[in-house]
Scaffold this motif. Structure first.
Motif, short mmCIF file in Angstrom:
data_model
loop_
_atom_site.label_atom_id
_atom_site.label_comp_id
_atom_site.label_asym_id
_atom_site.label_seq_id
_atom_site.Cartn_x
_atom_site.Cartn_y
_atom_site.Cartn_z
N ALA A 24 -6.40 -3.01 -7.17
CA ALA A 24 -5.29 -2.10 -6.88
C ALA A 24 -4.38 -2.07 -8.11
N ASN A 25 -4.29 -0.93 -8.74
CA ASN A 25 -3.51 -0.78 -9.98
C ASN A 25 -2.36 0.19 -9.75
N ILE A 26 -1.16 -0.25 -10.10
CA ILE A 26 0.05 0.55 -9.92
C ILE A 26 0.77 0.63 -11.26
N ASN A 27 1.28 1.80 -11.60
CA ASN A 27 2.05 1.93 -12.83
C ASN A 27 3.07 3.05 -12.69
N GLY A 28 4.03 3.05 -13.59
CA GLY A 28 5.06 4.08 -13.59
C GLY A 28 5.84 4.06 -14.89
N LEU A 29 6.60 5.12 -15.13
CA LEU A 29 7.43 5.21 -16.33
C LEU A 29 8.60 6.14 -16.09
N THR A 30 9.62 5.97 -16.94
CA THR A 30 10.80 6.81 -16.84
C THR A 30 10.71 7.98 -17.82
N GLN A 31 11.61 8.92 -17.67
CA GLN A 31 11.66 10.07 -18.58
C GLN A 31 12.08 9.60 -19.97
N GLY A 32 11.44 10.18 -21.01
CA GLY A 32 11.81 9.82 -22.36
C GLY A 32 11.04 10.60 -23.40
N ASP A 33 11.36 10.35 -24.68
CA ASP A 33 10.82 11.14 -25.79
C ASP A 33 9.70 10.40 -26.51
N ILE A 34 8.63 11.13 -26.80
CA ILE A 34 7.59 10.71 -27.73
C ILE A 34 7.42 11.86 -28.73
N HIS A 35 7.85 11.60 -29.96
CA HIS A 35 7.93 12.64 -30.98
C HIS A 35 8.79 13.79 -30.46
N THR A 36 8.31 15.01 -30.44
CA THR A 36 9.15 16.14 -30.02
C THR A 36 9.03 16.46 -28.54
N ASN A 37 8.25 15.70 -27.80
CA ASN A 37 8.06 15.94 -26.37
C ASN A 37 8.91 14.98 -25.55
N ARG A 38 9.56 15.51 -24.51
CA ARG A 38 10.24 14.67 -23.52
C ARG A 38 9.42 14.71 -22.24
N PHE A 39 8.78 13.57 -21.93
CA PHE A 39 7.89 13.50 -20.78
C PHE A 39 8.66 13.16 -19.52
N CYS A 40 8.12 13.61 -18.38
CA CYS A 40 8.80 13.47 -17.10
C CYS A 40 8.64 12.06 -16.55
N THR A 41 9.40 11.77 -15.52
CA THR A 41 9.33 10.49 -14.82
C THR A 41 8.14 10.46 -13.87
N MET A 42 7.43 9.35 -13.87
CA MET A 42 6.40 9.08 -12.86
C MET A 42 6.62 7.65 -12.38
N TRP A 43 7.33 7.51 -11.26
CA TRP A 43 7.75 6.20 -10.82
C TRP A 43 6.61 5.38 -10.24
N PHE A 44 5.67 6.03 -9.58
CA PHE A 44 4.68 5.25 -8.83
C PHE A 44 3.36 6.02 -8.75
N THR A 45 2.36 5.51 -9.43
CA THR A 45 1.00 6.04 -9.28
C THR A 45 0.08 4.87 -8.96
N MET A 46 -0.98 5.13 -8.21
CA MET A 46 -1.82 4.03 -7.74
C MET A 46 -3.29 4.44 -7.70
N ASP A 47 -4.15 3.53 -8.19
CA ASP A 47 -5.60 3.63 -8.06
C ASP A 47 -6.09 2.38 -7.36
N ALA A 48 -7.21 2.49 -6.65
CA ALA A 48 -7.78 1.34 -5.94
C ALA A 48 -9.29 1.49 -5.88
N SER A 49 -9.97 0.36 -5.70
CA SER A 49 -11.43 0.39 -5.60
C SER A 49 -11.93 -0.80 -4.79
N VAL A 50 -13.13 -0.65 -4.24
CA VAL A 50 -13.82 -1.73 -3.57
C VAL A 50 -15.28 -1.68 -4.03
N SER A 51 -15.82 -2.82 -4.40
CA SER A 51 -17.19 -2.87 -4.90
C SER A 51 -17.93 -4.03 -4.26
#
Length: 715
Positions: free
Chosen positions: A615-642
């Motif tokens: 179970a992998n969870i990640n997120g990020l806040t709004q901010g600048d990378i070079h000339t682009n200001r990327f949006c906020t993504m507070w919570f995204t999740m992937d999961a697997s069973v093998s």
């Protein structure tokens, strides 16, 4: 330990090793207790894993170490004996390791760009190779955070993957089938055959992939044009159905200390892109628009290598590469509800690439010394034809021809000095770049450069639980050839995209600090980049309103700071990363300095009977990378069973990506008086079934590496 016990120990160890090689059985006896597992390698008398406990004729060998540790400026992850050993394939393992991110089968390193990946000493052909390697066949993953002079100056990080040797002769087979459903269905089949007889090793790999992506979005451009507020907008519904294939055949020869081999690879691609959307200008009615693009491409690639160790201390290695490729594209833009003329264009790109790399490694002054040369020749042409006469007045047809000859010398030296280790190197490169448009040499773009890239790294160890490393590099970054073209592409009635043949090579001062204490790791990196490139949008001189998106050179300073904690806890292996990216950039009196804070929380749970959950969870806040200001993504999740079957020869895995449908690629850009608001929704949310079968899986013994990996990536 007396001599009698020691001899008994060696005898028992070799007996266990031979029995394991014949039966192909894993050393793990309890899936939920990695502390009670052991792997015996034929090449290493004793290979330390996460923890080893094995009783051999009343001799108990016990060792413990973390899954990932810091060695100098390299993060070293040992896979056997850890919860990751039964995870599935190599991509699944990389997705759970510190500082590494896997998305859409693409591997990246957090806070780094221009990542090179090597498998058993040779460059990775594609993510299909990582999918083909079982996690139980992985031995070690090394992440070089400060690559030395032997790698291209633009290389930000190097990922070196080492697999286990299984010592089986005869036929080996790996078959993988992946079925994925997002908004559309995609399917991939991957087959690998290997035959070993004596000192010879022959292999044949084939892959076919039918991918069908759907991307929705909109673009709004706001500006002042002719002294009034103006809005140019468009909507997109993009379908990317593509069929790609690959067939690769080659051989290796290995006897004593001498190795050589070669392979040939053919890679065709067929794609039919469709964009059904609209365009608008201010409050005028929406115009329906259809963009159809046909892609037909293929490439031929051949590689050869030779390696020999002589006098027990001198290693000589050679790599040679040749590649030729051709890509034909046809684009048709129509406006079915209006009387506007169709806008058709074609472009044909041809590329030829030669490269050679030769180096010698030997002891010097109680250290390891490497000296070598790396040379390449690249020739690429682009024949662009605009078939609409009216549009051709501001987007003309053109034929560009670019040739580059590069010759580099590099040397590095490393030595241990008690608790300290020192590594230093330098790379000198001569580059002759010739650029022509319609047969005429462009003197403003063509140039000859002399590039020097020094690097220095100093590390100190305070025991097994504490290390620190400080490094400095001065790399030179060349823009990719796709950004050096002078041709323009029609995007809409009021929008153009293109390259910039005047882009200069960039240089960077890169200072990095790495530290580890018990289960905690710190990575801090400051970079001052001169003449790197970023994309901007600005007015293009034409008879009507035209907006041009293209790259320009910029100067930017940036700070990366990440704190990582990872430590196996019984069956659970958590991996937590929190960090910040902050840049300092001012362009056209506009500041792009907003920091981005991010977190990554990876979890692996190894259960009995071959079951593994992630179970992998990640997120990020709004901010600048070079000339682009990327949006906020507070919570995204992937999961697997093998689950593994047939003594781990068969792996079945069910995965879910973007479970809560939160992945977005929304960004804004404010350059030269034009504010761009881009909204994009990818089909990340979906499920996939992955079935892998390995019959006598074994390690590839191909020891070749790319003769010029950086130049290949630019193509």
């Amino acid at each position: 330990m007396n001599a009698k016990i020691f001899i008994s120990f060696l005898s028992a160890l070799l007996t266990v090793n031979l029995s394991w090689a014949q039966n192909q059985e894993a050393a793990d006896s309890l899936a939920c207790k990695p502390q009670e597992s052991m792997e015996v390698e034929h090449t290493d008398l004793l290979t330390t894993t996460d923890s080893l406990v094995r009783e051999l004729q009343e001799v108990v060998v016990t060792a413990k170490q973390p899954v990932t540790k810091l060695v100098g400026a390299t993060l070293v992850s040992t896979i056997p004996g850890s919860d990751l050993a039964n995870l599935g394939n190599a991509l699944d393992v990389l997705a759970q390791l510190p500082m590494i991110k896997v998305q859409d089968n693409t591997v990246s390193v957090i806070g780094k760009s221009n990542v090179e990946i090597y498998i058993d000493g040779r460059p990775m052909d594609g993510s299909w190779e990582l999918q083909q390697i079982l996690s139980s066949n992985l031995k070690k993953v090394e992440l070089l955070m400060a690559p030395g002079a032997a790698y291209g100056s633009a290389t930000g990080a190097v990922l070196r993957i080492t697999t286990r040797r299984n010592f089986v002769k005869g036929l080996s087979l790996t078959e993988q089938l992946q079925l994925q459903r997002c908004r559309k269905w995609s399917v991939m089949d991957n087959l690998g055959l290997n035959y070993r007889a004596g000192s010879w090793d022959f292999f044949l790999n084939g892959i076919i992939n039918r991918n069908n992506l759907l991307v929705k979005g909109s673009t709004t451009n706001s500006l002042v044009y002719e002294e009034r507020e103006t809005v140019v907008g468009s909507s997109q519904r993009n379908l990317y159905p593509t069929i790609t294939g690959m067939i690769k055949a080659g051989f290796n020869y290995a006897k004593d200390s001498q190795f050589f081999g070669a392979y040939y690879r053919l890679s065709p691609e067929h794609g039919d892109f469709n964009n059904a959307g609209t365009e608008w200008l201010d409050n005028n009615p929406l115009l329906s628009r259809e963009i159809d693009k046909r892609i037909r491409a293929h490439s031929h690639f051949a590689s050869v290598y030779y390696e020999n160790t002589f006098a027990d201390k001198y290693l000589l290695h050679f790599d040679g590469d040749f590649k030729t490729s051709k890509a034909d594209n046809r684009v048709a833009t129509t406006y079915p509800d209006t009387s506007a003329d169709d806008v058709n264009s074609t472009d044909c790109r041809n590329s030829t690439f030669w490269a050679g790399k030769l180096y010698l490694r030997c002891p010097l002054w109680n250290g390891d010394f490497t000296v070598g040369t790396q040379d390449s020749y690249t020739h690429t042409t682009l024949d662009y034809r605009m078939l609409n006469n009216k549009v051709g007045e501001y987007i003309p047809s053109s034929f560009t021809d670019a040739r580059q000859t590069s010759s580099a010398l590099f040397a590095s030296w490393a030595r241990m000095l008690g608790r300290f280790s020192l590594s230093l190197g330098a790379r000198y490169e001569y580059v002759d770049y010739d650029f022509k448009v319609d047969g005429k040499r462009d003197e403003n773009v063509s140039r000859r450069d002399h590039l020097l890239t020094p690097d220095l790294s100093l590390s100190c160890s305070f025991g097994d639980d504490a290390q620190i490393s400080l490094s400095y590099r001065l790399p030179t970054v060349k823009p990719p050839y796709s950004q050096l073209t002078g041709s323009l592409s029609y995007v809409g009635l009021h929008e153009i995209e293109g390259g910039n043949p005047a882009l200069r090579d960039g240089t960077s001062h890169d200072v990095q600090l790495l530290g580890m204490w018990k289960g905690f790791m710190l990575q801090a990196n400051f970079m001052r980049s001169i003449d790197t490139y970023a994309f901007v949008k600005q007015l293009y001189p034409a008879d009507n309103l035209q907006l041009l998106m293209h790259p320009v050179n910029i100067d930017v300073s940036a700070l990366n700071f990440y704190l990582i904690w990872s430590k196996p806890i019984s069956c659970w292996t958590p991996n937590i990363t929190v960090g910040m990216y902050r840049q300092w950039l001012t362009l056209d009196n506009t500041n792009h300095n907003k920091p981005i804070f991010s977190y990554y929380f990876y979890n692996t749970l190894a259960l009995p009977r071959g079951w593994t959950l992630t179970a992998n969870i990640n997120g990020l806040t709004q901010g600048d990378i070079h000339t682009n200001r990327f949006c906020t993504m507070w919570f995204t999740m992937d999961a697997s069973v093998s689950k593994t079957f047939l003594n781990k020869a068969l792996t079945v895995k069910l995965s879910a990506t973007d479970i809560f449908n939160t992945v977005r690629n929304n960004w804004t850009m404010n350059t030269y008086g034009i504010f761009v608001d881009k909204c994009q929704s990818y089909d990340q949310r979906g499920v996939s079934l992955n079935v892998i079968y390995n019959f006598q899986p074994r390690k590839s013994k191909y020891k070749g590496a790319s003769a010029a990996e950086e130049e290949l990536k630019r193509l």
